[in-house]
Motif scaffolding. Structure first.
Motif, PDB file in Angstrom:
ATOM      1  N   SER A   1      95.501 102.817  36.597  1.00  0.00           N
ATOM      2  CA  SER A   1      95.236 102.491  38.012  1.00  0.00           C
ATOM      3  C   SER A   1      95.372 103.734  38.882  1.00  0.00           C
ATOM      4  CB  SER A   1      96.204 101.408  38.499  1.00  0.00           C
ATOM      5  OG  SER A   1      95.973 100.201  37.809  1.00  0.00           O
ATOM      6  N   THR A   2      96.361 104.551  38.575  1.00  0.00           N
ATOM      7  CA  THR A   2      96.554 105.789  39.335  1.00  0.00           C
ATOM      8  C   THR A   2      95.283 106.636  39.302  1.00  0.00           C
ATOM      9  OG1 THR A   2      98.909 105.779  38.818  1.00  0.00           O
ATOM     10  CG2 THR A   2      97.953 107.888  39.478  1.00  0.00           C
ATOM     11  N   LEU A   3      94.713 106.778  38.114  1.00  0.00           N
ATOM     12  CA  LEU A   3      93.515 107.598  37.955  1.00  0.00           C
ATOM     13  C   LEU A   3      92.314 106.969  38.665  1.00  0.00           C
ATOM     14  CD1 LEU A   3      93.018 110.257  36.646  1.00  0.00           C
ATOM     15  CD2 LEU A   3      92.543 109.096  34.492  1.00  0.00           C
ATOM     16  N   LEU A   4      92.114 105.670  38.459  1.00  0.00           N
ATOM     17  CA  LEU A   4      90.985 105.002  39.110  1.00  0.00           C
ATOM     18  C   LEU A   4      91.142 105.008  40.637  1.00  0.00           C
ATOM     19  CD1 LEU A   4      90.021 104.239  36.280  1.00  0.00           C
ATOM     20  CD2 LEU A   4      89.530 101.960  37.125  1.00  0.00           C
ATOM     21  N   ASN A   5      92.357 104.851  41.108  1.00  0.00           N
ATOM     22  CA  ASN A   5      92.569 104.886  42.558  1.00  0.00           C
ATOM     23  C   ASN A   5      92.251 106.254  43.151  1.00  0.00           C
ATOM     24  OD1 ASN A   5      93.311 102.224  42.543  1.00  0.00           O
ATOM     25  ND2 ASN A   5      95.516 102.623  42.665  1.00  0.00           N
ATOM     26  N   MET A   6      92.539 107.307  42.391  1.00  0.00           N
ATOM     27  CA  MET A   6      92.180 108.652  42.882  1.00  0.00           C
ATOM     28  C   MET A   6      90.668 108.822  42.895  1.00  0.00           C
ATOM     29  SD  MET A   6      95.068 111.366  41.613  1.00  0.00           S
ATOM     30  CE  MET A   6      95.186 110.945  39.869  1.00  0.00           C
ATOM     31  N   ILE A   7      90.003 108.406  41.811  1.00  0.00           N
ATOM     32  CA  ILE A   7      88.533 108.522  41.760  1.00  0.00           C
ATOM     33  C   ILE A   7      87.900 107.696  42.880  1.00  0.00           C
ATOM     34  CG2 ILE A   7      86.463 108.040  40.387  1.00  0.00           C
ATOM     35  CD1 ILE A   7      88.212 108.432  37.854  1.00  0.00           C
ATOM     36  N   GLY A   8      88.505 106.551  43.167  1.00  0.00           N
ATOM     37  CA  GLY A   8      87.988 105.658  44.202  1.00  0.00           C
ATOM     38  C   GLY A   8      88.398 106.041  45.608  1.00  0.00           C
ATOM     39  N   CYS A   9      89.033 107.198  45.757  1.00  0.00           N
ATOM     40  CA  CYS A   9      89.410 107.677  47.092  1.00  0.00           C
ATOM     41  C   CYS A   9      90.375 106.722  47.780  1.00  0.00           C
ATOM     42  CB  CYS A   9      88.159 107.787  47.964  1.00  0.00           C
ATOM     43  SG  CYS A   9      87.585 109.435  48.139  1.00  0.00           S
ATOM     44  N   LEU A  10      91.181 106.017  46.996  1.00  0.00           N
ATOM     45  CA  LEU A  10      92.160 105.101  47.569  1.00  0.00           C
ATOM     46  C   LEU A  10      93.518 105.767  47.683  1.00  0.00           C
ATOM     47  CD1 LEU A  10      91.096 101.971  45.495  1.00  0.00           C
ATOM     48  CD2 LEU A  10      90.936 102.172  47.989  1.00  0.00           C
ATOM     49  N   ASP A  11      93.717 106.831  46.918  1.00  0.00           N
ATOM     50  CA  ASP A  11      95.009 107.501  46.862  1.00  0.00           C
ATOM     51  C   ASP A  11      94.740 108.977  46.539  1.00  0.00           C
ATOM     52  OD1 ASP A  11      97.734 107.450  47.020  1.00  0.00           O
ATOM     53  OD2 ASP A  11      98.072 106.676  44.995  1.00  0.00           O
ATOM     54  N   PRO A  12      95.241 109.909  47.358  1.00  0.00           N
ATOM     55  CA  PRO A  12      94.895 111.314  47.118  1.00  0.00           C
ATOM     56  C   PRO A  12      95.697 111.918  45.963  1.00  0.00           C
ATOM     57  CG  PRO A  12      96.306 111.109  49.043  1.00  0.00           C
ATOM     58  CD  PRO A  12      96.043 109.712  48.564  1.00  0.00           C
ATOM     59  N   PRO A  13      95.110 112.886  45.246  1.00  0.00           N
ATOM     60  CA  PRO A  13      95.853 113.587  44.201  1.00  0.00           C
ATOM     61  C   PRO A  13      97.013 114.393  44.801  1.00  0.00           C
ATOM     62  CG  PRO A  13      93.501 114.126  44.099  1.00  0.00           C
ATOM     63  CD  PRO A  13      93.730 113.388  45.378  1.00  0.00           C
TER      64      PRO A  13
ATOM     65  N   GLY B   1      79.358 114.458  43.730  1.00  0.00           N
ATOM     66  CA  GLY B   1      78.998 115.775  44.244  1.00  0.00           C
ATOM     67  C   GLY B   1      79.822 116.250  45.423  1.00  0.00           C
ATOM     68  N   GLN B   2      80.831 115.493  45.796  1.00  0.00           N
ATOM     69  CA  GLN B   2      81.639 115.881  46.950  1.00  0.00           C
ATOM     70  C   GLN B   2      83.098 116.086  46.544  1.00  0.00           C
ATOM     71  OE1 GLN B   2      80.780 113.428  50.373  1.00  0.00           O
ATOM     72  NE2 GLN B   2      82.726 113.967  51.354  1.00  0.00           N
ATOM     73  N   ASP B   3      83.697 117.159  47.041  1.00  0.00           N
ATOM     74  CA  ASP B   3      85.117 117.393  46.786  1.00  0.00           C
ATOM     75  C   ASP B   3      85.924 116.405  47.628  1.00  0.00           C
ATOM     76  OD1 ASP B   3      87.709 118.228  46.546  1.00  0.00           O
ATOM     77  OD2 ASP B   3      87.261 120.352  46.894  1.00  0.00           O
ATOM     78  N   ILE B   4      86.615 115.495  46.960  1.00  0.00           N
ATOM     79  CA  ILE B   4      87.325 114.446  47.706  1.00  0.00           C
ATOM     80  C   ILE B   4      88.836 114.700  47.753  1.00  0.00           C
ATOM     81  CG2 ILE B   4      85.599 112.670  47.189  1.00  0.00           C
ATOM     82  CD1 ILE B   4      87.843 111.527  45.205  1.00  0.00           C
ATOM     83  N   THR B   5      89.246 115.882  47.312  1.00  0.00           N
ATOM     84  CA  THR B   5      90.682 116.164  47.205  1.00  0.00           C
ATOM     85  C   THR B   5      91.399 116.050  48.546  1.00  0.00           C
ATOM     86  OG1 THR B   5      89.931 117.785  45.578  1.00  0.00           O
ATOM     87  CG2 THR B   5      92.291 117.710  46.027  1.00  0.00           C
ATOM     88  N   HIS B   6      90.714 116.466  49.596  1.00  0.00           N
ATOM     89  CA  HIS B   6      91.434 116.555  50.872  1.00  0.00           C
ATOM     90  C   HIS B   6      90.837 115.693  51.981  1.00  0.00           C
ATOM     91  CE1 HIS B   6      93.735 119.756  49.076  1.00  0.00           C
ATOM     92  NE2 HIS B   6      92.621 120.411  48.784  1.00  0.00           N
ATOM     93  N   LEU B   7      90.185 114.606  51.623  1.00  0.00           N
ATOM     94  CA  LEU B   7      89.629 113.733  52.673  1.00  0.00           C
ATOM     95  C   LEU B   7      90.757 113.035  53.431  1.00  0.00           C
ATOM     96  CD1 LEU B   7      86.625 111.894  50.902  1.00  0.00           C
ATOM     97  CD2 LEU B   7      86.624 114.069  52.148  1.00  0.00           C
ATOM     98  N   ASN B   8      90.581 112.882  54.744  1.00  0.00           N
ATOM     99  CA  ASN B   8      91.545 112.057  55.479  1.00  0.00           C
ATOM    100  C   ASN B   8      91.182 110.578  55.307  1.00  0.00           C
ATOM    101  OD1 ASN B   8      89.579 111.285  57.403  1.00  0.00           O
ATOM    102  ND2 ASN B   8      90.025 113.077  58.691  1.00  0.00           N
ATOM    103  N   ARG B   9      91.988 109.695  55.854  1.00  0.00           N
ATOM    104  CA  ARG B   9      91.794 108.257  55.598  1.00  0.00           C
ATOM    105  C   ARG B   9      90.429 107.755  56.051  1.00  0.00           C
ATOM    106  NH1 ARG B   9      96.384 105.259  54.307  1.00  0.00           N
ATOM    107  NH2 ARG B   9      95.475 103.359  55.147  1.00  0.00           N
ATOM    108  N   GLN B  10      90.010 108.245  57.205  1.00  0.00           N
ATOM    109  CA  GLN B  10      88.729 107.789  57.752  1.00  0.00           C
ATOM    110  C   GLN B  10      87.558 108.297  56.917  1.00  0.00           C
ATOM    111  OE1 GLN B  10      88.251 108.967  61.812  1.00  0.00           O
ATOM    112  NE2 GLN B  10      86.463 107.649  62.142  1.00  0.00           N
ATOM    113  N   GLN B  11      87.639 109.567  56.521  1.00  0.00           N
ATOM    114  CA  GLN B  11      86.587 110.133  55.667  1.00  0.00           C
ATOM    115  C   GLN B  11      86.551 109.420  54.317  1.00  0.00           C
ATOM    116  OE1 GLN B  11      88.231 114.094  55.799  1.00  0.00           O
ATOM    117  NE2 GLN B  11      86.598 114.867  57.136  1.00  0.00           N
ATOM    118  N   ALA B  12      87.740 109.110  53.795  1.00  0.00           N
ATOM    119  CA  ALA B  12      87.819 108.423  52.499  1.00  0.00           C
ATOM    120  C   ALA B  12      87.183 107.037  52.601  1.00  0.00           C
ATOM    121  CB  ALA B  12      89.266 108.317  52.038  1.00  0.00           C
ATOM    122  N   ALA B  13      87.447 106.335  53.696  1.00  0.00           N
ATOM    123  CA  ALA B  13      86.885 104.994  53.877  1.00  0.00           C
ATOM    124  C   ALA B  13      85.367 105.051  53.941  1.00  0.00           C
ATOM    125  CB  ALA B  13      87.451 104.353  55.141  1.00  0.00           C
TER     126      ALA B  13
END
Ligand code: ADP
Ligand code: MG
Length: 231
Positions: free
Chosen positions: A47-59, A68-80
């Protein structure tokens, strides 16, 4: 280009004084339109891994790109926003809305995320109902259909917005073995039909073999093999 690429990905949870290394520095890539399973016992980090891929929880550290997008540092709004545009979710307990019909449950993300005109919306829902073999069940409510049928609806709902990637965290955990195999087969058919990448997780070794690519998680570490069904 890979649809998911992770490099030295780490997730550490802080619980008071104690820190838990759920994912301890993993590297992997997932190709477009592939059918991938993460398998491992309870607590292994699926779940930890899938949640990171799904932008639900940051690494905690490392890098992760999705679609194609670096999602490492998205804020909550960008992630949504990113989730709404690119990712469909299927859950263990189906998560259908009880007061909406099957049809309306599938239509819901189109109303929430994409403001399509009503005729286009309806056509898309009809197409997906047909694709998951539920055309004659559109007017029923979730309480009137079986667990396997609910999960069919959830798979259709995950595909409404033409997501590039569908994430299914233990989608078969609440289903009997034969229904579980049907749902996995259905997801694979949807992959063939819509070229959507499917990533699912399971702790059940019996459903794993239906995947093309299998990642095994053990103590936060990852190993990769090919499933029996890979051509
Ligand atoms: P799985 O989905 O494979 O059962 P999880 O990803 O849920 O595994 O959990 C991996 C590890 O991380 C476990 O040791 C779990 O207890 C821990 N963990 C998960 N979520 C949290 C959290 N929010 N806070 C603290 N520890 C967590
Ligand atoms: Mg889990």
């Amino acid at each position: 280009m890979s649809v998911v690429a992770a490099a030295n990905l780490v997730k550490t949870y802080q619980a008071g004084e104690i820190s838990v290394q759920a994912i301890t520095g993993v590297d992997f890539t997932i190709e477009p339109a592939s059918f991938v399973c993460f398998v491992g016992p309870s607590g292994s980090g699926k779940s930890t891994l899938l949640n990171m891929i799904g932008c639900l929880d940051p690494p905690t550290s490392g890098s992760l790109s999705v679609a194609g997008q670096d999602i490492t540092h998205l804020n909550r709004q960008q992630a949504a926003r990113f989730r709404g545009e690119h990712i469909g979710f299927v859950f263990q307990d189906f998560n259908l809305i009880p007061v909406l019909t099957v049809f309306e449950n599938i239509e819901y993300p189109l109303q929430m995320v994409q403001n399509w005109p009503i005729a286009k919306r309806r056509a898309k829902v009809e197409e997906l109902l047909e694709a998951v073999g539920m055309s004659d069940q559109g007017n029923k409510y979730p309480r009137q259909i079986s667990g396997g049928q609910k999960q069919r609806v959830a798979v259709a709902r995950a595909l409404t917005t033409n997501a590039k990637l569908v994430l299914a965290d233990e989608p078969t955990a609440n289903l009997d073995h034969s229904t579980a195999n049907h749902i996995i087969a259905l997801m694979k058919k949807m992959r063939d039909e819509f070229n959507t990448t499917f990533i699912f997780s399971t702790h059940d070794p019996k459903v794993v073999k239906n995947a093309e690519t299998i990642f095994t998680l053990e103590d936060g570490q990852l190993s990769q093999e090919r499933g029996e069904s890979h051509d």
